[in-house]
Design a protein around this motif. Structure first.
Motif, mmCIF file in Angstrom:
data_model
loop_
_atom_site.group_PDB
_atom_site.id
_atom_site.type_symbol
_atom_site.label_atom_id
_atom_site.label_comp_id
_atom_site.label_asym_id
_atom_site.label_seq_id
_atom_site.Cartn_x
_atom_site.Cartn_y
_atom_site.Cartn_z
ATOM 1 N N ASP A 73 -5.994 -9.636 -16.204
ATOM 2 C CA ASP A 73 -5.894 -11.071 -16.423
ATOM 3 C C ASP A 73 -4.704 -11.402 -17.327
ATOM 4 N N GLN A 74 -4.479 -10.569 -18.329
ATOM 5 C CA GLN A 74 -3.365 -10.803 -19.242
ATOM 6 C C GLN A 74 -2.020 -10.653 -18.530
ATOM 7 N N ALA A 77 -1.389 -13.840 -16.701
ATOM 8 C CA ALA A 77 -1.055 -14.939 -17.610
ATOM 9 C C ALA A 77 0.318 -14.752 -18.242
ATOM 10 N N ARG A 177 -3.124 -18.530 -14.464
ATOM 11 C CA ARG A 177 -4.044 -17.561 -15.050
ATOM 12 C C ARG A 177 -5.371 -17.708 -14.328
ATOM 13 N N GLN A 179 -9.590 -18.110 -15.163
ATOM 14 C CA GLN A 179 -10.575 -18.434 -16.192
ATOM 15 C C GLN A 179 -11.956 -18.144 -15.622
#
Length: 411
Positions: A73-74, A77, A177, A179
């Protein structure tokens, strides 16, 4: 140079080596390892089913071992990855963005996932959604209240969700990103500032890159396997032409009529493979959407493994289970397991484990499977592995014992 002649087993090992699946990674995984694994594959397919870890996270675990799923996920992003339609919806290294721009700007590409007629007849809704994102910043589908009066459903998307997806497909929005695994959409110029379509490669150069990248990712490839890897449309570039230009290497596999192709980056691996120097030692659980098995025809050709995901099959017609995970063991696909991670109770349930016909069950085989299941369960936060059913029946008792159970407890 004489074209190497490979045995099918050697061809499999070359494929696994290219995918980073020949041997287990020994060092502790890092975030850089996750990015490197995605770059090696070229594309990481996304799927939302979560009876075990969602597919992209499981594919990465199979390659890098225990790691923090937040790293994926990072990376998204941070702009090291982007999402787009490749083989299917995929995470893709950001440096490959230009290869996919033709799909975004060509109106014909809408026919793959979304009808161009829908966009034409809902342009006002699409522009309204785009204006909302422009004025208010990144948005999820959940940020829009349903306005068409219909009930929700798996594919009963509200118009705003469809508008977001059309804007994403046409490249006007990108995924900034995720969520809680929901897409967060934003303007492409805010997610990827500085992009200029003047940097977009030509159609011919793009076709070449897709072929070369697919062959590199596959390690060894028949011509028929190549288009599926990025789900490219005809006309398909003949890899023989690239081999004639020196951009690919040719080889043959015993018993196969067609030649196979290898990327020059794997020339040393090809030499090792031909000399019998590649030894497969990894045993792991695979996602159904792992590159090793997502092309069912390729899995059958290369591994003799006839695999079908049955989650879309009516329950009464399933042979193996809802979400069966292929089992890779020392260079062979030896079976499949229908598993479920009961995270609240800490139990990783092997609901049904079925081996391929003719697989020989030895003590080492049982130890390999037990270790793979235990590692996978631990990564899921499940300290206990429970075996409910196994075929052939003779596998149940030794595997249950290796997992620290009695057969009665496992039954």
């Amino acid at each position: 140079m004489t074209e190497p002649i490979l045995t099918p087993a050697v061809a499999r090992n070359l494929h696994l080596a290219a995918q980073g699946m020949l041997q287990a990674k020994r060092a502790r995984a890092t975030k850089a390892d996750v990015l490197a694994a995605i770059r090696r594959m070229g594309v990481l397919q996304i799927d939302t089913i979560s009876v075990v870890a969602r597919s992209p996270y499981l594919v990465l675990w199979s390659r890098v071992g225990d790691y923090d799923p937040d790293w994926l996920d990072q990376l998204l992003a941070e702009g090291r990855l982007f999402e787009y339609w490749a083989h299917e919806a995929c995470f893709i290294p950001i440096e490959d963005y230009g290869l996919y721009r033709h799909r975004m700007v060509d109106p014909g590409s809408l026919g793959w996932k979304y009808a161009g007629t829908w966009l034409a007849s809902h342009r006002e809704e699409v522009e309204r959604v785009l204006a909302h994102v422009r004025a208010n910043g990144p948005a999820r589908s959940a940020d829009f209240e349903r306005s068409d009066g219909k009930a929700g459903g798996w594919w009963a998307w509200k118009p705003e969700k469809r508008a977001l997806e059309v804007l994403f497909t046409t490249g006007r929005l990108m995924i900034a990103r995720r969520q809680q695994f929901q897409r967060v959409y934003d303007l492409a110029e805010r997610v990827l500032p500085g992009w200029d379509d003047a940097r977009m490669p030509s159609i011919d150069a793009t076709r070449r890159r897709f072929v070369l990248d697919a062959v590199r990712a596959l390690g060894v490839a028949k011509a028929a396997w190549i288009p599926d890897y990025h789900r490219t449309k005809p006309p398909h570039l003949d890899p023989a032409r690239l081999a004639d230009e020196g951009l690919l290497l040719r080889a043959s596999v015993e018993g196969w009529k067609e030649p196979v192709y290898v990327h020059p980056d794997h020339a040393a691996l090809l030499g090792q493979a031909a000399d019998g120097g590649l030894q497969a030692t990894l045993t792991s659980v695979l996602s159904p959407f792992d590159p090793i098995v997502w092309d069912r025809r390729r899995a059958l050709d290369l591994f003799g493994f006839d695999y079908r995901l049955e989650c879309y099959t009516p329950a009464e017609k399933r042979r193996y289970g809802y979400f069966t995970l292929p089992l890779l063991r020392r260079g062979a696909l030896v079976g499949r397991v229908d598993a479920k991670a009961h995270r609240k109770t800490g139990v990783f349930e092997l609901k049904s484990l079925v081996l391929e016909p003719g697989v020989r069950i030895s003590d080492r085989f049982v130890r390999d499977l037990a270790a793979a299941f235990t590692r996978c369960a631990r990564w899921h936060g499940c300290p206990q592995v429970v075996l409910a059913h196994a075929e052939p029946a003779g596998l149940a008792a030794p595997l249950a014992a290796a997992l620290g159970q009695t057969l009665a407890a496992a039954a």
